[in-house]
Enzyme design. Structure first.
Site, mmCIF file in Angstrom:
data_model
loop_
_atom_site.group_PDB
_atom_site.id
_atom_site.type_symbol
_atom_site.label_atom_id
_atom_site.label_comp_id
_atom_site.label_asym_id
_atom_site.label_seq_id
_atom_site.Cartn_x
_atom_site.Cartn_y
_atom_site.Cartn_z
ATOM 1 N N HIS A 19 0.847 -1.200 0.000
ATOM 2 C CA HIS A 19 0.000 0.000 0.000
ATOM 3 C C HIS A 19 0.885 1.254 0.000
ATOM 4 O O HIS A 19 0.622 2.209 -0.722
ATOM 5 C CB HIS A 19 -0.887 0.045 1.259
ATOM 6 C CG HIS A 19 -1.918 -1.035 1.330
ATOM 7 N ND1 HIS A 19 -2.054 -1.863 2.413
ATOM 8 C CD2 HIS A 19 -2.880 -1.422 0.448
ATOM 9 C CE1 HIS A 19 -3.062 -2.710 2.208
ATOM 10 N NE2 HIS A 19 -3.569 -2.473 1.018
ATOM 11 N N LYS A 45 -14.293 -10.375 4.841
ATOM 12 C CA LYS A 45 -12.989 -10.729 5.399
ATOM 13 C C LYS A 45 -13.081 -10.870 6.895
ATOM 14 O O LYS A 45 -13.960 -10.305 7.526
ATOM 15 C CB LYS A 45 -11.985 -9.611 5.098
ATOM 16 C CG LYS A 45 -11.628 -9.536 3.646
ATOM 17 C CD LYS A 45 -10.908 -8.263 3.339
ATOM 18 C CE LYS A 45 -10.610 -8.176 1.856
ATOM 19 N NZ LYS A 45 -10.151 -6.864 1.464
ATOM 20 N N ARG A 94 -1.745 -5.808 -8.793
ATOM 21 C CA ARG A 94 -0.537 -6.610 -8.592
ATOM 22 C C ARG A 94 -0.318 -7.630 -9.692
ATOM 23 O O ARG A 94 0.788 -7.896 -10.104
ATOM 24 C CB ARG A 94 -0.609 -7.343 -7.251
ATOM 25 C CG ARG A 94 -0.483 -6.436 -6.060
ATOM 26 C CD ARG A 94 -0.976 -7.118 -4.833
ATOM 27 N NE ARG A 94 -2.369 -7.525 -5.006
ATOM 28 C CZ ARG A 94 -3.149 -7.946 -4.033
ATOM 29 N NH1 ARG A 94 -2.675 -8.036 -2.814
ATOM 30 N NH2 ARG A 94 -4.405 -8.269 -4.252
ATOM 31 N N SER A 132 -2.804 -8.027 2.119
ATOM 32 C CA SER A 132 -3.128 -7.925 3.547
ATOM 33 C C SER A 132 -3.595 -9.266 4.081
ATOM 34 O O SER A 132 -3.250 -9.656 5.198
ATOM 35 C CB SER A 132 -4.231 -6.886 3.773
ATOM 36 O OG SER A 132 -3.760 -5.603 3.495
#
Ligand code: PNS
Length: 170
Positions: A19, A45, A94, A132
């Site tokens: 990040h 999540k 990514r 994450s």
């Protein structure tokens, strides 16, 4: 000079150096960046830090950067962006696996607010595998995540999981 304002939204649970890489790159394009921690994420999540803790961590990390503001937001991202007059949304991309979800989200956001533009940024190669959720899992199982997160985040994770939450014992 007109201010170029962008929103960099996400869950940031926890904030990673990936990040940070995108944040630093974004500052080459805009003069104000709003790092916006979502209270409602599209992905379901398991939480590590609550939203207010994530905001506090990010504010600590970027305390010296005047161009960066860290806030939490509820509801639709585009509604938040509009209230802040931010017509740019930054997202890190990514790998190809990110693309489908990101593209879908970008087009949905633009259909909700046609004036918004979404900018996808590529991270440094060393961060392309970093997420994450992986940091959460590795840390929870006692792995070393010190090269993936800021020292303040690491400290907070160690408080949460214990200094040596080593995976071997049950
Ligand atoms: O870091 P994440 O979890 O990939 O970020 C996803 C996020 C927070 C950007 C996305 O879930 C979001 O924008 N949530 C706010 C609610 C919203 O606007 N949903 C519609 C998106 S098309």
């Amino acid at each position: 000079m007109n201010e170029t304002i962008a929103v960099y939204p996400g869950s940031f649970d926890p904030p990673t150096l990936g990040h940070d890489d995108i944040i630093r790159r974004s500052l080459k394009l805009v003069n104000r960046l709003i790092v916006a921690v979502a209270r409602t994420s599209t992905h379901s999540k398991s939480n590590l830090f609550d939203v207010d803790e994530r905001v506090e961590l990010l504010r600590t990390i970027y305390a010296g950067d005047e161009e960066i503001e860290v806030v939490a937001f509820s509801g639709l991202l585009v509604d938040f962006a509009r209230t802040r007059a931010a017509r740019l949304i930054i997202r890190g991309l990514r790998a190809v696996s990110d693309f489908e979800y990101e593209f879908q989200m970008a087009l949905m956001n633009r259909s909700l607010w046609p004036e918004v533009e979404v900018i996808f940024m590529a991270p440094a190669t060393k961060h392309t595998f970093l997420s994450s959720s992986m940091v959460r899992e590795v840390s929870r199982l006692g792995g070393d995540v010190s090269s993936f997160v800021d020292a303040i985040v690491l400290e907070r994770m160690q408080e949460r999981f214990g200094e040596s939450s080593g995976g071997a014992s049950e």
